[in-house]
Design a protein around this motif. Structure first.
Motif, PDB file in Angstrom:
ATOM      1  N   GLN A   1      10.723  -8.062   5.787  1.00 33.47           N
ATOM      2  CA  GLN A   1      12.178  -8.813   5.564  1.00 33.47           C
ATOM      3  C   GLN A   1      12.737  -8.979   6.889  1.00 33.47           C
ATOM      4  OE1 GLN A   1      15.145  -6.122   4.158  1.00 33.47           O
ATOM      5  NE2 GLN A   1      15.917  -7.798   2.891  1.00 33.47           N
ATOM      6  N   ARG A   2      12.367  -8.207   8.035  1.00 32.63           N
ATOM      7  CA  ARG A   2      12.927  -8.409   9.214  1.00 32.63           C
ATOM      8  C   ARG A   2      12.184  -9.673   9.946  1.00 32.63           C
ATOM      9  NH1 ARG A   2      12.268  -2.843   9.755  1.00 32.63           N
ATOM     10  NH2 ARG A   2      10.411  -3.213  11.227  1.00 32.63           N
TER      11      ARG A   2
ATOM     12  N   THR B   1      12.771   0.320   8.629  1.00 40.87           N
ATOM     13  CA  THR B   1      11.862   1.201   8.930  1.00 40.87           C
ATOM     14  C   THR B   1      10.305   0.449   9.169  1.00 40.87           C
ATOM     15  OG1 THR B   1      10.989   1.331   6.626  1.00 40.87           O
ATOM     16  CG2 THR B   1      12.781   2.749   7.150  1.00 40.87           C
ATOM     17  N   ASP B   2       9.520   1.227   9.398  1.00 38.50           N
ATOM     18  CA  ASP B   2       8.261   0.731   9.530  1.00 38.50           C
ATOM     19  C   ASP B   2       7.349   0.340   8.223  1.00 38.50           C
ATOM     20  OD1 ASP B   2       7.583   3.224   8.951  1.00 38.50           O
ATOM     21  OD2 ASP B   2       5.999   3.577  10.878  1.00 38.50           O
ATOM     22  N   HIS B   3       7.903   0.469   7.058  1.00 37.28           N
ATOM     23  CA  HIS B   3       7.351   0.186   5.795  1.00 37.28           C
ATOM     24  C   HIS B   3       6.951  -1.217   5.840  1.00 37.28           C
ATOM     25  CE1 HIS B   3       6.805  -0.578   1.458  1.00 37.28           C
ATOM     26  NE2 HIS B   3       6.650   0.722   1.453  1.00 37.28           N
ATOM     27  N   PRO B   4       5.852  -1.762   5.304  1.00 37.95           N
ATOM     28  CA  PRO B   4       5.618  -3.162   5.370  1.00 37.95           C
ATOM     29  C   PRO B   4       6.537  -4.195   4.626  1.00 37.95           C
ATOM     30  CG  PRO B   4       3.707  -1.618   4.579  1.00 37.95           C
ATOM     31  CD  PRO B   4       4.569  -0.789   4.824  1.00 37.95           C
TER      32      PRO B   4
ATOM     33  N   SER C   1       0.887  -1.288   0.120  1.00 43.12           N
ATOM     34  CA  SER C   1       0.135   0.036  -0.017  1.00 43.12           C
ATOM     35  C   SER C   1       0.929   1.228   0.058  1.00 43.12           C
ATOM     36  CB  SER C   1      -0.888  -0.027   1.161  1.00 43.12           C
ATOM     37  OG  SER C   1      -0.098  -0.022   2.261  1.00 43.12           O
ATOM     38  N   GLU C   2       2.155   1.177   0.660  1.00 47.21           N
ATOM     39  CA  GLU C   2       3.049   2.372   0.659  1.00 47.21           C
ATOM     40  C   GLU C   2       3.912   2.016  -0.630  1.00 47.21           C
ATOM     41  OE1 GLU C   2       4.723   3.107   4.469  1.00 47.21           O
ATOM     42  OE2 GLU C   2       2.850   2.182   5.216  1.00 47.21           O
TER      43      GLU C   2
ATOM     44  N   LYS D   1      15.493   3.269   1.234  1.00 51.81           N
ATOM     45  CA  LYS D   1      16.845   3.251   1.319  1.00 51.81           C
ATOM     46  C   LYS D   1      17.302   1.643   1.604  1.00 51.81           C
ATOM     47  CE  LYS D   1      17.231   7.712   3.931  1.00 51.81           C
ATOM     48  NZ  LYS D   1      17.933   8.189   5.161  1.00 51.81           N
ATOM     49  N   THR D   2      18.487   1.590   1.044  1.00 56.90           N
ATOM     50  CA  THR D   2      18.802  -0.073   1.060  1.00 56.90           C
ATOM     51  C   THR D   2      20.490   0.000   1.381  1.00 56.90           C
ATOM     52  OG1 THR D   2      19.422  -0.138  -1.262  1.00 56.90           O
ATOM     53  CG2 THR D   2      17.021  -0.562  -0.785  1.00 56.90           C
TER      54      THR D   2
END
Length: 169
Positions: A149-150, A141-144, A115-116, A122-123
């Protein structure tokens, strides 16, 4: 390799014989086929240059599948600085290149399932042994996508991705 080799698609009702564990894009989002005739542009399976000013490498965002040994991956493109791109090319076929420090870059692939937006996350691109695409680590980050990945995704999420990719809206 996944233990559940197939799935019944809730979109089309068909049984698909295999659950894909990776998807990839052929070029960075900013690539345009008109660049093919530009002598300062090139696109290969792993590298891209646009007008001699924008530099990209292809890598993998790997996401663990919870409760299994499986890994789901997105084949994506990351923009690098001219200096980092030159260094990546310099060691591209060099044994031991995995000792390189990671290259900072910006994600240059939009994954519409999120959705975002994913472009410009950044990578860090981590070089791996010759013959293996770089591992793309997203900034935590808090990006889905970064959260996935985490923390990993479930097998149901892999099926959800497959249905969305096989049957885009």
């Amino acid at each position: 390799m996944t233990s559940d080799l197939g799935f019944t698609c809730s979109c089309c009702g068909d049984h698909h014989a295999e659950l894909p564990m990776s998807y990839s894009t052929m070029a960075p989002d900013v690539w345009d086929p008109r660049f093919e005739s530009d002598p300062d542009s090139m696109l290969s399976s792993d590298q891209c240059v646009i007008r001699g000013r924008h530099f990209f490498i292809r890598g993998l965002i790997e996401i663990p599948v919870i409760g299994s040994q499986d890994v789901f991956s997105w084949g994506v493109w990351v923009s690098l600085s001219k200096e980092n791109f030159a260094r990546a090319l310099e060691v591209w076929n060099t044994e031991g290149r995995e000792a390189e420090r990671p290259y900072f870059g910006w994600l240059s692939t939009e994954l519409a399932l999120y959705s975002e937006g994913t472009t410009d996350l950044k990578t860090n691109a981590h070089t791996r042994p010759v013959g293996k695409r770089p591992f793309i680590e997203l900034e935590p980050t808090d990006h889905p996508l970064a959260v996935e990945q985490r923390t990993g995704i479930t097998q149901d999420r892999v099926r959800e991705i497959a249905m969305a990719v096989l049957h885009p809206v």
